[in-house]
Write a protein that holds these residues in place. Sequence first.
Motif, mmCIF file in Angstrom:
data_model
loop_
_atom_site.group_PDB
_atom_site.id
_atom_site.type_symbol
_atom_site.label_atom_id
_atom_site.label_comp_id
_atom_site.label_asym_id
_atom_site.label_seq_id
_atom_site.Cartn_x
_atom_site.Cartn_y
_atom_site.Cartn_z
ATOM 1 N N ASN A 172 0.863 -1.177 0.000
ATOM 2 C CA ASN A 172 0.000 0.000 0.000
ATOM 3 C C ASN A 172 0.903 1.231 0.000
ATOM 4 O O ASN A 172 1.408 1.635 1.039
ATOM 5 N N LEU A 173 1.077 1.820 -1.173
ATOM 6 C CA LEU A 173 1.988 2.963 -1.283
ATOM 7 C C LEU A 173 1.343 4.267 -0.847
ATOM 8 O O LEU A 173 1.923 5.331 -1.030
ATOM 9 N N LYS A 174 0.185 4.187 -0.244
ATOM 10 C CA LYS A 174 -0.434 5.371 0.356
ATOM 11 C C LYS A 174 -0.298 5.346 1.873
ATOM 12 O O LYS A 174 -0.820 6.199 2.571
ATOM 13 N N ASP A 175 0.437 4.355 2.378
ATOM 14 C CA ASP A 175 0.690 4.222 3.804
ATOM 15 C C ASP A 175 2.102 4.735 4.097
ATOM 16 O O ASP A 175 3.089 4.223 3.565
ATOM 17 N N GLU A 176 2.191 5.768 4.930
ATOM 18 C CA GLU A 176 3.478 6.408 5.197
ATOM 19 C C GLU A 176 4.506 5.438 5.771
ATOM 20 O O GLU A 176 5.676 5.445 5.360
ATOM 21 N N ALA A 177 4.111 4.600 6.696
ATOM 22 C CA ALA A 177 5.056 3.653 7.301
ATOM 23 C C ALA A 177 5.585 2.672 6.255
ATOM 24 O O ALA A 177 6.780 2.348 6.248
ATOM 25 N N THR A 178 4.726 2.226 5.358
ATOM 26 C CA THR A 178 5.139 1.321 4.289
ATOM 27 C C THR A 178 6.140 2.012 3.369
ATOM 28 O O THR A 178 7.153 1.429 2.989
ATOM 29 N N LEU A 179 5.867 3.265 3.026
ATOM 30 C CA LEU A 179 6.781 4.019 2.169
ATOM 31 C C LEU A 179 8.144 4.189 2.827
ATOM 32 O O LEU A 179 9.181 4.005 2.187
ATOM 33 N N ARG A 180 8.148 4.541 4.094
ATOM 34 C CA ARG A 180 9.417 4.754 4.800
ATOM 35 C C ARG A 180 10.221 3.443 4.877
ATOM 36 O O ARG A 180 11.438 3.446 4.712
ATOM 37 N N ASP A 181 9.533 2.340 5.090
ATOM 38 C CA ASP A 181 10.199 1.041 5.106
ATOM 39 C C ASP A 181 10.783 0.726 3.730
ATOM 40 O O ASP A 181 11.929 0.271 3.619
ATOM 41 N N LEU A 182 10.031 0.986 2.688
ATOM 42 C CA LEU A 182 10.492 0.738 1.330
ATOM 43 C C LEU A 182 11.716 1.597 0.996
ATOM 44 O O LEU A 182 12.702 1.101 0.443
ATOM 45 N N ILE A 183 11.668 2.865 1.345
ATOM 46 C CA ILE A 183 12.804 3.767 1.102
ATOM 47 C C ILE A 183 14.040 3.255 1.834
ATOM 48 O O ILE A 183 15.142 3.223 1.275
ATOM 49 N N SER A 184 13.855 2.824 3.056
ATOM 50 C CA SER A 184 14.967 2.294 3.853
ATOM 51 C C SER A 184 15.553 1.038 3.205
ATOM 52 O O SER A 184 16.782 0.886 3.125
ATOM 53 N N ARG A 185 14.694 0.162 2.721
ATOM 54 C CA ARG A 185 15.151 -1.080 2.083
ATOM 55 C C ARG A 185 15.923 -0.796 0.801
ATOM 56 O O ARG A 185 16.973 -1.390 0.550
ATOM 57 N N VAL A 186 15.405 0.120 -0.008
ATOM 58 C CA VAL A 186 16.077 0.463 -1.262
ATOM 59 C C VAL A 186 17.436 1.104 -0.969
ATOM 60 O O VAL A 186 18.431 0.771 -1.604
ATOM 61 N N ALA A 187 17.472 1.995 -0.007
ATOM 62 C CA ALA A 187 18.731 2.648 0.364
ATOM 63 C C ALA A 187 19.754 1.620 0.843
ATOM 64 O O ALA A 187 20.928 1.684 0.472
ATOM 65 N N ALA A 188 19.308 0.672 1.641
ATOM 66 C CA ALA A 188 20.213 -0.365 2.135
ATOM 67 C C ALA A 188 20.713 -1.253 0.993
ATOM 68 O O ALA A 188 21.908 -1.576 0.935
ATOM 69 N N ILE A 244 10.593 12.483 -0.361
ATOM 70 C CA ILE A 244 10.120 11.370 -1.187
ATOM 71 C C ILE A 244 8.730 10.928 -0.742
ATOM 72 O O ILE A 244 7.826 10.750 -1.568
ATOM 73 N N VAL A 245 8.546 10.749 0.567
ATOM 74 C CA VAL A 245 7.243 10.324 1.102
ATOM 75 C C VAL A 245 6.166 11.343 0.727
ATOM 76 O O VAL A 245 5.092 10.976 0.250
ATOM 77 N N SER A 246 6.462 12.605 0.923
ATOM 78 C CA SER A 246 5.498 13.660 0.600
ATOM 79 C C SER A 246 5.134 13.638 -0.881
ATOM 80 O O SER A 246 3.962 13.743 -1.246
#
Length: 88
Positions: free
Chosen positions: A34-50, A64-66
Amino acid sequence: MFKKNDSFFDQVQKNTKVRPDELLKLANSVSQSNLKDEATLRDLISRVAAMANKPVSKEKEDQIVSAILNNNMPTDLSSLTKMFNNKK
């Protein structure tokens, strides 16, 4: 779901050091998220960065989230590059 194009994935791995199987797992998880969920987006960004071994500042993460939540993502490569290269 995704057809593996070896030359594409070889090029991605060469440039990013991310293995094709990791990229496919990420793509699969994104397609089910669900890319409209802020927590999901932040987790995804963290995973991609890692995966890319690239730090993402809190300010860049917020930007990015905004952009995603407000449907304000760049639609061309030039604008997307500017967004990610903008030091904040």
